[in-house]
Design a protein around this motif. Structure first.
Motif, PDB file in Angstrom:
ATOM      1  N   MET A 117       0.405  -1.234   0.266  1.00  0.00           N
ATOM      2  CA  MET A 117      -0.560  -0.024  -0.105  1.00  0.00           C
ATOM      3  C   MET A 117       0.557   1.268  -0.075  1.00  0.00           C
ATOM      4  SD  MET A 117      -3.434  -0.754   2.281  1.00  0.00           S
ATOM      5  CE  MET A 117      -4.473  -2.183   2.442  1.00  0.00           C
ATOM      6  N   GLU A 118       1.801   1.018   0.693  1.00  0.00           N
ATOM      7  CA  GLU A 118       3.176   2.809   0.759  1.00  0.00           C
ATOM      8  C   GLU A 118       3.138   2.672  -0.157  1.00  0.00           C
ATOM      9  OE1 GLU A 118       3.329   4.802   3.179  1.00  0.00           O
ATOM     10  OE2 GLU A 118       3.157   4.153   4.838  1.00  0.00           O
ATOM     11  N   ALA A 119       4.069   1.173  -0.668  1.00  0.00           N
ATOM     12  CA  ALA A 119       4.553   2.411  -2.243  1.00  0.00           C
ATOM     13  C   ALA A 119       2.786   2.097  -3.340  1.00  0.00           C
ATOM     14  CB  ALA A 119       5.150   0.512  -3.099  1.00  0.00           C
ATOM     15  N   ALA A 120       2.432   2.056  -3.337  1.00  0.00           N
ATOM     16  CA  ALA A 120       0.967   2.339  -4.244  1.00  0.00           C
ATOM     17  C   ALA A 120       0.596   3.673  -4.275  1.00  0.00           C
ATOM     18  CB  ALA A 120       0.011   1.228  -4.565  1.00  0.00           C
ATOM     19  N   GLY A 125      -0.328   4.680  -7.878  1.00  0.00           N
ATOM     20  CA  GLY A 125      -1.155   3.562  -8.688  1.00  0.00           C
ATOM     21  C   GLY A 125      -2.189   3.070  -7.673  1.00  0.00           C
ATOM     22  N   ALA A 126      -3.180   3.270  -8.489  1.00  0.00           N
ATOM     23  CA  ALA A 126      -4.386   3.240  -7.908  1.00  0.00           C
ATOM     24  C   ALA A 126      -4.674   1.159  -8.284  1.00  0.00           C
ATOM     25  CB  ALA A 126      -6.126   3.805  -8.623  1.00  0.00           C
ATOM     26  N   GLU A 127      -5.024   1.119  -9.081  1.00  0.00           N
ATOM     27  CA  GLU A 127      -4.465  -0.589  -9.448  1.00  0.00           C
ATOM     28  C   GLU A 127      -3.988  -0.878  -8.180  1.00  0.00           C
ATOM     29  OE1 GLU A 127      -6.518  -4.018 -11.371  1.00  0.00           O
ATOM     30  OE2 GLU A 127      -6.765  -1.956 -10.989  1.00  0.00           O
ATOM     31  N   GLN A 131      -5.388  -4.318  -5.326  1.00  0.00           N
ATOM     32  CA  GLN A 131      -5.015  -5.440  -4.899  1.00  0.00           C
ATOM     33  C   GLN A 131      -4.412  -5.168  -3.581  1.00  0.00           C
ATOM     34  OE1 GLN A 131      -2.087  -5.465  -8.358  1.00  0.00           O
ATOM     35  NE2 GLN A 131      -3.167  -6.308  -9.810  1.00  0.00           N
ATOM     36  N   ALA A 132      -3.436  -4.326  -3.306  1.00  0.00           N
ATOM     37  CA  ALA A 132      -2.882  -4.396  -1.737  1.00  0.00           C
ATOM     38  C   ALA A 132      -3.793  -4.834  -0.633  1.00  0.00           C
ATOM     39  CB  ALA A 132      -1.631  -3.251  -1.627  1.00  0.00           C
ATOM     40  N   ASP A 133      -5.476  -3.541  -0.790  1.00  0.00           N
ATOM     41  CA  ASP A 133      -5.929  -3.146  -0.050  1.00  0.00           C
ATOM     42  C   ASP A 133      -6.590  -5.220   0.143  1.00  0.00           C
ATOM     43  OD1 ASP A 133      -8.451  -3.256   1.141  1.00  0.00           O
ATOM     44  OD2 ASP A 133      -9.189  -1.603   0.514  1.00  0.00           O
ATOM     45  N   LEU A 134      -7.277  -5.505  -1.151  1.00  0.00           N
ATOM     46  CA  LEU A 134      -7.388  -7.229  -0.942  1.00  0.00           C
ATOM     47  C   LEU A 134      -7.489  -8.310  -0.547  1.00  0.00           C
ATOM     48  CD1 LEU A 134      -9.309  -6.604  -4.427  1.00  0.00           C
ATOM     49  CD2 LEU A 134     -10.609  -7.402  -1.983  1.00  0.00           C
ATOM     50  N   GLN A 172      -8.292   9.919  -6.121  1.00  0.00           N
ATOM     51  CA  GLN A 172      -7.099   9.848  -5.998  1.00  0.00           C
ATOM     52  C   GLN A 172      -5.623   9.820  -4.799  1.00  0.00           C
ATOM     53  OE1 GLN A 172      -5.002   9.656  -8.704  1.00  0.00           O
ATOM     54  NE2 GLN A 172      -6.838   9.275  -9.395  1.00  0.00           N
ATOM     55  N   ASP A 173      -7.089  10.100  -3.245  1.00  0.00           N
ATOM     56  CA  ASP A 173      -6.916  10.054  -2.575  1.00  0.00           C
ATOM     57  C   ASP A 173      -6.340   8.977  -1.545  1.00  0.00           C
ATOM     58  OD1 ASP A 173      -7.874  11.966   0.511  1.00  0.00           O
ATOM     59  OD2 ASP A 173      -5.467  11.144   0.169  1.00  0.00           O
ATOM     60  N   LEU A 174      -5.602   8.632  -1.494  1.00  0.00           N
ATOM     61  CA  LEU A 174      -5.548   6.756  -0.941  1.00  0.00           C
ATOM     62  C   LEU A 174      -5.143   7.164   0.730  1.00  0.00           C
ATOM     63  CD1 LEU A 174      -3.753   5.232  -4.301  1.00  0.00           C
ATOM     64  CD2 LEU A 174      -6.569   5.589  -2.975  1.00  0.00           C
ATOM     65  N   ALA A 175      -4.298   8.211   0.588  1.00  0.00           N
ATOM     66  CA  ALA A 175      -3.661   8.319   2.570  1.00  0.00           C
ATOM     67  C   ALA A 175      -4.321   8.545   3.494  1.00  0.00           C
ATOM     68  CB  ALA A 175      -2.983  10.354   2.570  1.00  0.00           C
ATOM     69  N   PRO A 176      -6.328   8.685   3.255  1.00  0.00           N
ATOM     70  CA  PRO A 176      -6.804   7.958   4.325  1.00  0.00           C
ATOM     71  C   PRO A 176      -6.987   6.633   4.909  1.00  0.00           C
ATOM     72  CG  PRO A 176      -7.762   9.646   3.552  1.00  0.00           C
ATOM     73  CD  PRO A 176      -6.723   9.347   2.596  1.00  0.00           C
ATOM     74  N   SER A 177      -7.565   6.135   3.422  1.00  0.00           N
ATOM     75  CA  SER A 177      -8.169   4.743   3.941  1.00  0.00           C
ATOM     76  C   SER A 177      -6.291   4.070   4.303  1.00  0.00           C
ATOM     77  CB  SER A 177      -7.902   4.258   2.088  1.00  0.00           C
ATOM     78  OG  SER A 177      -8.256   3.061   1.782  1.00  0.00           O
TER      79      SER A 177
END
Length: 224
Positions: A117-120, A125-127, A131-134, A172-177
């Protein structure tokens, strides 16, 4: 007895995956008639894999079949709510079992997923993030070691993965997740299932609201 190995990722599964993506991103609208020959030509396969794909998607509720006629059913906000309710039921059971049975495997899986997730997030990289989320949530099932539970998760994971990926195509804002994932991982590491399961409920409910809001605003809106 001669045992025939199960064929993984068959042509039918590949076609189903592509169709699932087209449905999620509204490139194929609900109510569109399904024509096997046209789909076979589109994907460069015979009609057999197309029929297999339609059976898979019909089981997921994305295609309706009436006699010889079939059409795309598509997704609704209610579908998303139902998928996340099912996801919560499965994941809370798996997480409770995993914390009790194999916490070391569980924590190793969570750490590996968080690194991805950190790398994404760093690369945008949303995709890769999806994948890291799952992978993070699949760690529950791996550590739980419960074959029936894992089988049910595998059946519904494609539909859940579909709505997650479609919602993150422009999200785009993946930080909160990622922050929410770290909070959940810390509570799991502490070893008390009560707070961890409560946080999982909050985590999935926030994800459901975000996905549904995006879907209804961007994906389910009438095409211009």
């Amino acid at each position: 007895m001669q045992i025939t190995p199960i064929k993984q990722d068959s042509l039918g599964e590949q076609v189903a995956r592509e169709l699932r993506h087209l449905i999620a991103t509204r490139r194929v609208a609900g109510g569109t008639p399904v024509v096997e020959e046209a789909l076979a030509n589109q994907f460069g396969v015979s009609r057999g894999p197309v029929r297999d794909a339609l059976r898979i998607l019909a089981a997921e509720g994305l295609v309706t079949v009436r006699g010889r006629r079939a059409e795309i059913r598509g997704l609704t906000g209610t579908d998303i709510d139902e998928l996340f309710s099912l996801r919560h039921m499965l994941e809370s059971t798996a997480l409770g079992l995993a914390m009790d049975r194999d916490p070391e495997t569980l924590l190793a899986g969570l750490e590996a997923a968080l690194r991805r997730m950190e790398a994404a997030v760093t690369t945008g990289g949303a995709e890769a993030f999806a994948q890291a989320d799952l992978r993070f949530h699949s760690s529950f099932y791996l550590a739980a070691g419960h074959s029936r539970l894992t089988a049910i998760w595998a059946q519904y994971r494609p539909s859940i993965e579909m709505v997650l990926r479609s919602s993150r195509e422009t999200y785009q804002d993946l930080a909160p997740s990622i922050g929410s994932h770290y909070t959940l991982a810390d509570l799991i590491r502490a070893g008390d299932p009560g707070p961890a399961l409560y946080e999982l409920t909050e985590h999935l409910d926030n994800a459901r609201r975000r996905v549904r809001t995006f879907y209804e605003a961007e994906v389910a809106a009438p095409a211009s």
